[in-house]
Design a protein around this motif. Structure first.
Motif, PDB file in Angstrom:
ATOM      1  N   ILE A  18      82.166 -40.692 -11.816  1.00 26.92           N
ATOM      2  CA  ILE A  18      80.692 -40.573 -11.878  1.00 26.92           C
ATOM      3  C   ILE A  18      80.003 -41.612 -12.958  1.00 26.92           C
ATOM      4  O   ILE A  18      79.273 -42.605 -12.650  1.00 26.92           O
ATOM      5  CB  ILE A  18      79.937 -39.313 -11.923  1.00 26.92           C
ATOM      6  CG1 ILE A  18      80.286 -38.706 -10.615  1.00 26.92           C
ATOM      7  CG2 ILE A  18      78.378 -39.139 -12.146  1.00 26.92           C
ATOM      8  CD1 ILE A  18      79.776 -37.152 -10.595  1.00 26.92           C
ATOM      9  N   ALA A  19      81.064 -41.639 -14.134  1.00 28.30           N
ATOM     10  CA  ALA A  19      80.747 -42.396 -15.163  1.00 28.30           C
ATOM     11  C   ALA A  19      80.973 -43.902 -14.876  1.00 28.30           C
ATOM     12  O   ALA A  19      80.351 -44.934 -15.267  1.00 28.30           O
ATOM     13  CB  ALA A  19      81.499 -41.882 -16.301  1.00 28.30           C
ATOM     14  N   ASN A  20      82.044 -44.018 -14.014  1.00 27.52           N
ATOM     15  CA  ASN A  20      82.448 -45.503 -13.611  1.00 27.52           C
ATOM     16  C   ASN A  20      81.240 -46.201 -12.503  1.00 27.52           C
ATOM     17  O   ASN A  20      80.940 -47.217 -12.670  1.00 27.52           O
ATOM     18  CB  ASN A  20      83.794 -45.085 -12.908  1.00 27.52           C
ATOM     19  CG  ASN A  20      84.045 -46.536 -12.264  1.00 27.52           C
ATOM     20  OD1 ASN A  20      83.993 -47.799 -12.634  1.00 27.52           O
ATOM     21  ND2 ASN A  20      84.436 -46.405 -10.720  1.00 27.52           N
ATOM     22  N   VAL A  21      80.635 -45.005 -11.908  1.00 30.49           N
ATOM     23  CA  VAL A  21      79.566 -45.510 -10.804  1.00 30.49           C
ATOM     24  C   VAL A  21      78.290 -45.893 -11.729  1.00 30.49           C
ATOM     25  O   VAL A  21      77.874 -47.025 -11.333  1.00 30.49           O
ATOM     26  CB  VAL A  21      79.013 -44.342  -9.965  1.00 30.49           C
ATOM     27  CG1 VAL A  21      77.980 -44.636  -9.165  1.00 30.49           C
ATOM     28  CG2 VAL A  21      80.577 -44.236  -8.730  1.00 30.49           C
ATOM     29  N   ALA A  22      78.311 -45.127 -12.789  1.00 30.84           N
ATOM     30  CA  ALA A  22      76.857 -45.275 -13.581  1.00 30.84           C
ATOM     31  C   ALA A  22      77.138 -46.639 -14.064  1.00 30.84           C
ATOM     32  O   ALA A  22      76.154 -47.589 -13.980  1.00 30.84           O
ATOM     33  CB  ALA A  22      76.853 -44.459 -14.634  1.00 30.84           C
ATOM     34  N   GLN A  23      78.328 -47.305 -14.517  1.00 28.21           N
ATOM     35  CA  GLN A  23      78.607 -48.349 -15.204  1.00 28.21           C
ATOM     36  C   GLN A  23      78.479 -49.532 -14.026  1.00 28.21           C
ATOM     37  O   GLN A  23      77.600 -50.288 -14.485  1.00 28.21           O
ATOM     38  CB  GLN A  23      80.086 -48.340 -15.668  1.00 28.21           C
ATOM     39  CG  GLN A  23      80.343 -49.522 -16.682  1.00 28.21           C
ATOM     40  CD  GLN A  23      79.223 -49.445 -17.708  1.00 28.21           C
ATOM     41  OE1 GLN A  23      78.848 -48.524 -18.360  1.00 28.21           O
ATOM     42  NE2 GLN A  23      78.677 -50.414 -18.206  1.00 28.21           N
ATOM     43  N   ARG A  24      78.665 -49.218 -13.067  1.00 32.25           N
ATOM     44  CA  ARG A  24      78.485 -50.352 -11.888  1.00 32.25           C
ATOM     45  C   ARG A  24      77.232 -50.459 -11.565  1.00 32.25           C
ATOM     46  O   ARG A  24      76.606 -51.810 -11.370  1.00 32.25           O
ATOM     47  CB  ARG A  24      79.159 -49.762 -10.512  1.00 32.25           C
ATOM     48  CG  ARG A  24      80.741 -50.000 -10.488  1.00 32.25           C
ATOM     49  CD  ARG A  24      81.421 -49.992  -9.193  1.00 32.25           C
ATOM     50  NE  ARG A  24      81.204 -51.360  -8.519  1.00 32.25           N
ATOM     51  CZ  ARG A  24      82.351 -52.013  -8.404  1.00 32.25           C
ATOM     52  NH1 ARG A  24      83.554 -51.153  -8.504  1.00 32.25           N
ATOM     53  NH2 ARG A  24      82.387 -53.058  -7.916  1.00 32.25           N
ATOM     54  N   VAL A  25      76.481 -49.345 -11.571  1.00 32.41           N
ATOM     55  CA  VAL A  25      75.095 -49.347 -11.138  1.00 32.41           C
ATOM     56  C   VAL A  25      74.279 -50.087 -12.240  1.00 32.41           C
ATOM     57  O   VAL A  25      73.409 -50.986 -12.080  1.00 32.41           O
ATOM     58  CB  VAL A  25      74.382 -47.823 -11.016  1.00 32.41           C
ATOM     59  CG1 VAL A  25      72.705 -47.834 -11.077  1.00 32.41           C
ATOM     60  CG2 VAL A  25      74.912 -47.325  -9.872  1.00 32.41           C
TER      61      VAL A  25
END
Ligand code: ASP
Ligand code: MG
Length: 401
Positions: A18-25
């Motif tokens: 989820i942290a990785n997704v936050a970074q992509r967003v």
């Protein structure tokens, strides 16, 4: 531009992810875009909730199932929004209701009637990252609904269409749509672009990157869809309308469906009403017939062959058994596979079918049934040759080049 991004279960499967997704967003946002994110439940979560319900009942009330199942997506939406805020970005998590997603009342498989985008629009205009819990909506009278398994794809496409986003990116754990299943043919290539219609054929034939309903909706609403891998920065596959594809490949991909069974009704009277009678009874039982082949009759008799999903074969046998004596000579074969060659370019090219048949002949594979549409040639063969058929066809049409 305004981009809708959807992250599937594996992409949000752990807190790190989820942290990785936050970074992509955040990267998408920092590129100057407005972003609406749709999330699935963490992988395995929806199944776990289904199992919980089955602990108490084999037939749980579907209305309650939707309260239960919609919770998985809410968890991820809230966590992602919190992670984004912690990084200093304005973000807000929304349930289906708050996102204005109005559905009919078919609990556990609801259809979206309309989306009131005004609240999302206001948030986006306020420079806020909107995080929507996928897979859910609300009925006109306020009951929570879910959209059927895999329904978060549908949420993303429906929002992209309603709010007129420039792009809808669906993030999964594969790089995109391939010329065939890479587990069967390691030389399979990722496609850069594919038309909606090709994607529908490839998906229904087993290339399960995207939920089929969402591709149909994308076509209807003219949403440019991209499937991408959330674990790398590869380009993905654009699914778009045919006119946008400049160089139309004659063949885009080879699909395989092993879950079909053949039914042959032998020596029935060659007269009006015979086929109608069979297929009416099957339709009444909701049995999904795929290929149908009937040959020119001889001496007043003919054969009718068709395929059904293997999982519906037992029910098919029951239906066929109840038909009158004139249909008593029926053969069943569950060990078949359907191999299909898909490509928009075949509309305007000849020789595509003959190459398929040549290829099968060279490998000594017998073709049991053939059917074609404008953009597809399907062959039913003995399932033990299915991998061989896929690989040789893939090579014959030079899809590895
Ligand atoms: N979580 C739901 C499912 O597993 C919806 C989705 O992930 O798209 O079916
Ligand atoms: Mg999915």
């Amino acid at each position: 531009m305004l981009i809708v991004q959807k992250y599937g279960g594996t992409s949000v499967g752990t807190l790190e992810r989820i942290a990785n997704v936050a970074q992509r967003v955040i990267e998408t946002k920092n590129d100057g875009n407005k972003v609406i994110v749709v999330v699935s439940a963490m992988s395995g979560e929806t199944n776990k909730l289904v199992d919980f319900a089955h602990h108490f009942s084999k037939t749980p009330a579907t209305r309650d199932m939707d309260i239960l199942l919609s919770s998985g997506e809410r968890v991820t939406a809230a966590l992602l929004s919190i992670a984004l805020q912690e990084k200093g970005y304005k973000a807000v998590a929304l349930t289906g209701r708050q996102a204005g997603i109005i559905t009919d009342n078919s609990f556990t498989k609801a259809r979206i009637d309309r989306i009131d985008t005004s609240y999302m629009q206001k948030l986006v205009d306020d420079d806020c990252i909107v995080v929507v819990a996928g897979f859910q909506g609300i009925t006109e009278d306020g009951s929570v609904t879910t959209l059927g398994r895999g329904g978060s794809d549908l949420t993303a496409v429906a929002i992209a269409g309603a709010i007129e986003a420039e792009l809808c990116e669906i993030f999964t754990d594969v790089d995109g749509v391939y010329t065939t299943d890479p587990r069967i043919e390691p030389k399979a290539k990722k496609l850069d672009m594919v038309s909606y219609d090709e994607m529908l054929e490839l998906a229904s034939l087993g290339a399960k990157v995207l939920q089929n309903r969402s591709v149909e909706l994308a076509k209807k609403l003219n949403v440019n869809l991209v499937t991408r891998n959330s674990f790398n920065n590869n380009q993905g596959t654009l699914i778009t309308k045919e006119e946008n594809i400049m160089e139309k490949p004659i063949v885009s991909g080879i699909a395989l469906d092993k879950n079909q069974a053949r039914v042959s009704v032998i020596n029935v009277d060659d007269k009006p009403g015979i086929a109608a009678n069979i297929f009416r009874k099957l339709a009444e039982e909701n049995i999904n017939v795929d290929m149908i082949v009937q040959t020119v009759g001889h001496d007043g008799k003919t054969d009718i062959d068709f395929t059904v999903p293997e999982s519906e074969l037992e029910r098919t046998k029951i239906v066929m058994g109840k038909l009158s004596d004139s249909y008593k000579n029926v053969e069943y074969d569950a060990s078949i596979a359907k191999v299909s060659i898909v490509g928009v370019g075949m509309k305007s090219h000849s020789g595509v079918a003959s190459k398929a048949f040549d290829t099968m002949a060279k490998e000594n594979i017998n073709i049991v049934m053939i059917s074609t549409s404008e953009i597809k040639i399907s062959m039913v063969i003995d399932s033990k040759y299915s991998e061989l058929a896929v690989r040789t066809l893939h090579e014959a049409y030079e899809l590895d080049k």
